[in-house]
Structure formats: C-alpha cells, structure tokens
Scaffold this active site. Structure first.
Site, mmCIF file in Angstrom:
data_model
loop_
_atom_site.group_PDB
_atom_site.id
_atom_site.type_symbol
_atom_site.label_atom_id
_atom_site.label_comp_id
_atom_site.label_asym_id
_atom_site.label_seq_id
_atom_site.Cartn_x
_atom_site.Cartn_y
_atom_site.Cartn_z
ATOM 1 C CD GLU A 1 13.865 0.132 -32.395
ATOM 2 O OE1 GLU A 1 14.101 0.596 -33.510
ATOM 3 O OE2 GLU A 1 14.367 0.594 -31.337
ATOM 4 C CG HIS B 1 16.020 -3.054 -28.025
ATOM 5 N ND1 HIS B 1 14.835 -2.484 -28.391
ATOM 6 C CD2 HIS B 1 16.911 -2.032 -27.894
ATOM 7 C CE1 HIS B 1 14.982 -1.156 -28.448
ATOM 8 N NE2 HIS B 1 16.236 -0.874 -28.166
ATOM 9 C CG ASP C 1 14.489 2.355 -27.576
ATOM 10 O OD1 ASP C 1 15.616 1.960 -27.224
ATOM 11 O OD2 ASP C 1 14.133 2.381 -28.765
ATOM 12 C CG HIS D 1 12.987 5.144 -30.829
ATOM 13 N ND1 HIS D 1 13.538 3.943 -31.198
ATOM 14 C CD2 HIS D 1 12.143 5.502 -31.840
ATOM 15 C CE1 HIS D 1 13.045 3.581 -32.384
ATOM 16 N NE2 HIS D 1 12.211 4.520 -32.784
ATOM 17 C CD GLU E 1 15.143 4.622 -35.135
ATOM 18 O OE1 GLU E 1 15.328 4.857 -33.922
ATOM 19 O OE2 GLU E 1 15.384 3.505 -35.639
ATOM 20 C CG HIS F 1 19.202 -1.265 -32.055
ATOM 21 N ND1 HIS F 1 18.222 -0.541 -31.415
ATOM 22 C CD2 HIS F 1 18.639 -2.437 -32.421
ATOM 23 C CE1 HIS F 1 17.108 -1.245 -31.407
ATOM 24 N NE2 HIS F 1 17.331 -2.412 -32.004
ATOM 25 C CD GLU G 1 19.539 0.452 -26.811
ATOM 26 O OE1 GLU G 1 18.632 1.306 -26.841
ATOM 27 O OE2 GLU G 1 19.630 -0.487 -27.626
#
Length: 260
Positions: free
Chosen positions: A33, A35, A44, A119, A121, A178, A183
């Site tokens: 994904e 970032h 992630d 992650h 989701e 995010h 992160e």
C-alpha cells in the site's frame, strides 16, 4: 541465540522448536500500500515483521513469513485504492488464506499462534479467518482445538505517556497517522535506508467527513497519500515506540499463553 525466522529454519529444527519447546509462532500481517513519497509500499509488512521479530526474541518464538497483501486500502485510514502500487485482495480471499494458514500451523503441532497486524483494514478479515479455522479444528464443536490464537494490532500497545513524548503537540489519532510520524519514526528505527526524509510532504492533515461515500471520493485524500504530516519523525521516537510495543506485546502473550 535461536534463529527466529521460520524461512531460515530446516523443517527438522522447526518441528523440534514447535513440538519440544512449544514455541510461540508469530505471523506478521501487512499490505502492499502507498505510504506517501517517503516510505516504501511494503511499510505495513516491514513494520509488523520487525515488531514480531523483537517479540520473538523475547519469547524464544518463531516468526513466519508475512502476509504481504492485505484488504483494500480505505481513504480515511490508508489513502484508498486509487494510488499506483497499492495492491490489495478481497476480504474473503484474506479470510480464506488466514483460515488455511491457521489450520496448517495446527497441523504442524503449533499450540500458540499470534497474528501481528500492521494494516488497519485487515483486522476483521483476519478475525473471520481465525474463527473459521477454529471451527474447522473443533470438529463441529465436539472438542476444543489444542491451538490457541491471538490477533492484535501492534499500535494498540502504545501507552499515553509514550504517545505524549512522540506527539508533544497532541496525538492526531491512529487513522490519520498513515505514513505520518509513527510509521515514519518506526521505519527510521528499523529500516532507515528505506526512508527518504527529503520527500516528506508538508501538508495539513486530511479533513474527512463522518461518513464514507461510493464511488470513492478520491478528492478527500491529499495527493501525496499522507494523511497527516510526518515532520517531526525521528529514529529516537521510533525506538521509544518499538521498545514499548514489543515489550508489552511479549508480556501480553506470555500471560495469555501461560497455560497453553
């Protein structure tokens, strides 16, 4: 020190660790994904694997290869599916893969399994897969499976005092983090060579409404894909987060699996 990465063990050594030592097996779960322009697509999975590895070293555990594909990126916590490079799977596919892998670990003789999710989701689809596998292993409810499973999101193990150190001006919330300070700091701690500090965007936090809309309103999402600024991230903050998260997860798993 015992090797912690499953893919680096022979099947004989793995079997001995699982059957004789009753080693905890940790399964990192991530995604491919976007970032932002400053972090890699695999953030992630990289972070969940790094945290799982720290935990495994404290427990004498084994880290399985990560799930590198996750459920579809959502605009309000991952930026959405419209970014190039974000590569996702349907929820049912993630659940069925989880179901298969949990049953395989049970077949190996694993009795203590922890899914370390990185992650947001993923969580309900991982849960569905675990529940389906446990139902399969229970032989239609006639016995309790020997396998015990824990599923967790690593960020839930951050405490208020540590968040206050990392965010002296106030914590914006996990959804807006995010590709932001948390992160980025943890990547600077674990994988500094993959972080491009010069490419961190300097944008205001995303401002989402209190609902979702379909087709997805991509205009809600900053063009960079970053939901709040990563300015202020540092390797020191990443070390604070990583040390706390890994030690608290290890303590939680010790307590949960004490009688397993």
């Amino acid at each position: 020190m015992n090797e912690v990465l499953m893919q680096r063990l022979s099947w004989v050594n793995y079997r001995n660790r699982v059957l004789n030592d009753q080693a905890v097996v940790l399964l990192p779960c991530g995604a491919l994904e976007q970032h932002g322009p400053h972090l890699p697509l695999g953030t992630d999975a990289l972070l969940s694997t790094a945290v799982a590895t720290d935990v495994a070293r404290q427990l004498g555990g084994i880290v399985a290869p990560a799930f590198n594909y996750g459920y579809k990126s959502q605009p309000k916590c991952g930026g959405g599916q419209h970014f190039c490079g974000t590569t996702s799977v349907d929820g049912n596919n993630l659940s069925q893969m989880t179901r298969d892998v949990v049953r395989e670990f049970s077949r190996h003789g694993v009795r203590r399994l922890a899914l370390i999710d990185g992650h947001y989701e993923n969580q309900w689809f991982l849960t569905e897969g675990i529940e389906l596998a446990m139902r399969d292993l229970s032989l239609n409810g006639t016995r309790t499976p020997a396998l015990r499973v824990v599923r967790l999101e690593y960020w839930d193990f951050c405490t208020g005092p540590t968040l206050a150190k990392v965010f002296p001006d106030g914590f914006p919330g996990y959804a807006l983090e995010h590709a932001a300070v948390m992160e980025t700091s943890m990547m600077l701690h674990y994988h500094a060579d993959l972080v491009s500090l010069d490419d961190i965007p300097d944008e205001a936090p995303a401002d989402f409404p209190d609902y979702d809309s379909y087709p997805t309103r991509t205009s809600w999402v900053p063009l960079s894909g970053v939901l709040s600024s990563a300015r202020g991230a540092s390797a020191q903050k990443g070390a604070w987060l990583a040390d706390e998260v890994s030690s608290r997860i290890a303590a939680a798993l010790k307590a949960e699996f004490n009688d397993a």
